[in-house]
Write a protein that holds these residues in place. Structure first.
Motif, PDB file in Angstrom:
ATOM      1  N   VAL A  63     -29.552  13.876  16.266  1.00  0.00           N
ATOM      2  CA  VAL A  63     -29.027  13.118  17.392  1.00  0.00           C
ATOM      3  C   VAL A  63     -27.771  12.374  16.984  1.00  0.00           C
ATOM      4  O   VAL A  63     -26.789  12.338  17.715  1.00  0.00           O
ATOM      5  N   VAL A  64     -27.774  11.784  15.789  1.00  0.00           N
ATOM      6  CA  VAL A  64     -26.582  11.097  15.306  1.00  0.00           C
ATOM      7  C   VAL A  64     -25.434  12.087  15.202  1.00  0.00           C
ATOM      8  O   VAL A  64     -24.327  11.820  15.654  1.00  0.00           O
ATOM      9  N   ALA A  65     -25.683  13.262  14.642  1.00  0.00           N
ATOM     10  CA  ALA A  65     -24.630  14.266  14.494  1.00  0.00           C
ATOM     11  C   ALA A  65     -24.111  14.731  15.844  1.00  0.00           C
ATOM     12  O   ALA A  65     -22.904  14.879  16.033  1.00  0.00           O
ATOM     13  N   LEU A  66     -24.994  14.959  16.790  1.00  0.00           N
ATOM     14  CA  LEU A  66     -24.558  15.418  18.111  1.00  0.00           C
ATOM     15  C   LEU A  66     -23.746  14.363  18.840  1.00  0.00           C
ATOM     16  O   LEU A  66     -22.838  14.674  19.600  1.00  0.00           O
ATOM     17  N   ALA A  67     -24.045  13.102  18.608  1.00  0.00           N
ATOM     18  CA  ALA A  67     -23.317  12.022  19.261  1.00  0.00           C
ATOM     19  C   ALA A  67     -21.889  11.913  18.746  1.00  0.00           C
ATOM     20  O   ALA A  67     -21.079  11.209  19.321  1.00  0.00           O
ATOM     21  N   LEU A  68     -21.566  12.630  17.672  1.00  0.00           N
ATOM     22  CA  LEU A  68     -20.265  12.493  17.050  1.00  0.00           C
ATOM     23  C   LEU A  68     -19.268  13.563  17.447  1.00  0.00           C
ATOM     24  O   LEU A  68     -18.137  13.525  17.012  1.00  0.00           O
ATOM     25  N   GLY A  69     -19.645  14.504  18.248  1.00  0.00           N
ATOM     26  CA  GLY A  69     -18.746  15.584  18.619  1.00  0.00           C
ATOM     27  C   GLY A  69     -17.426  15.071  19.155  1.00  0.00           C
ATOM     28  O   GLY A  69     -17.390  14.210  20.006  1.00  0.00           O
ATOM     29  N   GLY A  70     -16.340  15.588  18.624  1.00  0.00           N
ATOM     30  CA  GLY A  70     -15.010  15.227  19.100  1.00  0.00           C
ATOM     31  C   GLY A  70     -14.505  13.903  18.573  1.00  0.00           C
ATOM     32  O   GLY A  70     -13.552  13.363  19.100  1.00  0.00           O
ATOM     33  N   CYS A  71     -15.114  13.331  17.572  1.00  0.00           N
ATOM     34  CA  CYS A  71     -14.687  12.046  17.037  1.00  0.00           C
ATOM     35  C   CYS A  71     -13.444  12.209  16.181  1.00  0.00           C
ATOM     36  O   CYS A  71     -13.267  13.209  15.536  1.00  0.00           O
ATOM     37  N   VAL A 111     -17.942   6.126  15.519  1.00  0.00           N
ATOM     38  CA  VAL A 111     -19.357   6.439  15.311  1.00  0.00           C
ATOM     39  C   VAL A 111     -20.222   5.406  16.037  1.00  0.00           C
ATOM     40  O   VAL A 111     -21.164   5.756  16.749  1.00  0.00           O
ATOM     41  N   VAL A 112     -19.895   4.132  15.886  1.00  0.00           N
ATOM     42  CA  VAL A 112     -20.674   3.071  16.527  1.00  0.00           C
ATOM     43  C   VAL A 112     -20.580   3.191  18.048  1.00  0.00           C
ATOM     44  O   VAL A 112     -21.588   3.077  18.749  1.00  0.00           O
ATOM     45  N   THR A 113     -19.400   3.445  18.564  1.00  0.00           N
ATOM     46  CA  THR A 113     -19.243   3.625  20.016  1.00  0.00           C
ATOM     47  C   THR A 113     -20.109   4.768  20.505  1.00  0.00           C
ATOM     48  O   THR A 113     -20.806   4.646  21.520  1.00  0.00           O
ATOM     49  N   ASN A 114     -20.089   5.878  19.808  1.00  0.00           N
ATOM     50  CA  ASN A 114     -20.912   7.019  20.201  1.00  0.00           C
ATOM     51  C   ASN A 114     -22.397   6.706  20.081  1.00  0.00           C
ATOM     52  O   ASN A 114     -23.191   7.131  20.917  1.00  0.00           O
ATOM     53  N   MET A 115     -22.791   5.977  19.046  1.00  0.00           N
ATOM     54  CA  MET A 115     -24.190   5.596  18.882  1.00  0.00           C
ATOM     55  C   MET A 115     -24.639   4.678  20.022  1.00  0.00           C
ATOM     56  O   MET A 115     -25.742   4.818  20.522  1.00  0.00           O
ATOM     57  N   GLU A 116     -23.780   3.752  20.418  1.00  0.00           N
ATOM     58  CA  GLU A 116     -24.138   2.834  21.501  1.00  0.00           C
ATOM     59  C   GLU A 116     -24.445   3.575  22.793  1.00  0.00           C
ATOM     60  O   GLU A 116     -25.321   3.164  23.553  1.00  0.00           O
ATOM     61  N   GLN A 161     -28.125   4.664  22.696  1.00  0.00           N
ATOM     62  CA  GLN A 161     -29.129   3.659  22.347  1.00  0.00           C
ATOM     63  C   GLN A 161     -29.581   2.870  23.566  1.00  0.00           C
ATOM     64  O   GLN A 161     -28.807   2.626  24.485  1.00  0.00           O
ATOM     65  N   THR A 162     -30.820   2.449  23.540  1.00  0.00           N
ATOM     66  CA  THR A 162     -31.336   1.570  24.575  1.00  0.00           C
ATOM     67  C   THR A 162     -31.536   0.165  24.031  1.00  0.00           C
ATOM     68  O   THR A 162     -32.011  -0.708  24.738  1.00  0.00           O
ATOM     69  N   VAL A 163     -31.188  -0.042  22.772  1.00  0.00           N
ATOM     70  CA  VAL A 163     -31.309  -1.354  22.139  1.00  0.00           C
ATOM     71  C   VAL A 163     -29.911  -1.865  21.811  1.00  0.00           C
ATOM     72  O   VAL A 163     -28.992  -1.077  21.575  1.00  0.00           O
ATOM     73  N   PRO A 164     -29.720  -3.168  21.813  1.00  0.00           N
ATOM     74  CA  PRO A 164     -28.390  -3.713  21.528  1.00  0.00           C
ATOM     75  C   PRO A 164     -27.989  -3.532  20.068  1.00  0.00           C
ATOM     76  O   PRO A 164     -28.828  -3.459  19.182  1.00  0.00           O
ATOM     77  N   ARG A 165     -26.698  -3.486  19.857  1.00  0.00           N
ATOM     78  CA  ARG A 165     -26.136  -3.415  18.513  1.00  0.00           C
ATOM     79  C   ARG A 165     -26.052  -4.826  17.940  1.00  0.00           C
ATOM     80  O   ARG A 165     -25.719  -5.781  18.641  1.00  0.00           O
ATOM     81  N   VAL A 166     -26.322  -4.938  16.645  1.00  0.00           N
ATOM     82  CA  VAL A 166     -26.150  -6.193  15.930  1.00  0.00           C
ATOM     83  C   VAL A 166     -25.140  -5.919  14.826  1.00  0.00           C
ATOM     84  O   VAL A 166     -25.341  -5.033  13.994  1.00  0.00           O
ATOM     85  N   ASP A 167     -24.035  -6.643  14.819  1.00  0.00           N
ATOM     86  CA  ASP A 167     -23.041  -6.491  13.759  1.00  0.00           C
ATOM     87  C   ASP A 167     -23.567  -7.177  12.503  1.00  0.00           C
ATOM     88  O   ASP A 167     -24.098  -8.276  12.553  1.00  0.00           O
ATOM     89  N   THR A 168     -23.398  -6.519  11.372  1.00  0.00           N
ATOM     90  CA  THR A 168     -23.930  -7.027  10.110  1.00  0.00           C
ATOM     91  C   THR A 168     -23.069  -6.511   8.967  1.00  0.00           C
ATOM     92  O   THR A 168     -22.015  -5.904   9.205  1.00  0.00           O
TER      93      THR A 168
END
Length: 171
Positions: free
Chosen positions: A13-21, A102-107, A110-117
């Protein structure tokens, strides 16, 4: 057993979310100038080598690593014992897409919020789904990110991500 199946399905799923990055400069809310990525070349890095066999037991992982093919190289590390069946970790090296992309595509998936760390002094984003699934994306170079997906919460995933960064190029 169900948790282990979930973790296997997350890496593709992570890999598929990255298409065209193609972005290579961190920007927006996920960017942190204090935790800049290195300029090391992560292309061709074997994700199974990023968690050395000698470190796995201390992380609660078994000795065996399973490479997973696809557009972005991945590796799955099962729990060390059957009693720790909830622990399974996958690592994925994503080259050609900058951290921000990558983070934009992951967001988007996702159904959960992102936490910057931060992980090992590098900019990272954390997506935690309840007490179980945790995805960490770490900025490791201008054109690469590493995703660590764990099925035992973010503490375990964070320890693996720190090991991954410490064993990668430019560490």
């Amino acid at each position: 057993m169900r948790k282990r199946i979930v973790s296997l399905s997350l890496l593709p799923v992570v890999a598929l979310a990255l298409g065209g990055c193609g972005s290579s400069t961190p920007s927006g809310p996920g960017a942190s100038p204090a935790a800049a990525a290195s300029s090391a070349d992560w292309s061709g890095v074997d994700p199974c080598s990023l968690v050395p066999e000698g470190s796995r037991a201390g992380l609660g992982l078994g000795a065996r690593a399973t490479p997973i093919g696809g557009p972005a190289p991945s590796c799955r590390f099962p729990a060390a014992t059957r009693s720790a069946a909830g622990l399974s970790v996958g690592t994925q090296v994503i080259v050609g897409a900058g951290f921000a992309q990558v983070v934009t595509n992951m967001e988007q998936g996702q159904t959960v919020p992102r936490v910057d760390t931060e992980i090992a002094g590098r900019t990272a984003a954390q997506f935690e789904g309840g007490d179980v699934i945790c995805t960490l994306v770490v900025d490791v170079s201008g054109s690469a990110a590493v995703a660590v997906i764990g099925t035992d919460g973010c503490d375990a995933a964070r320890r693996v991500a720190e090991t991954v960064v410490a064993n990668g190029p430019g560490a």
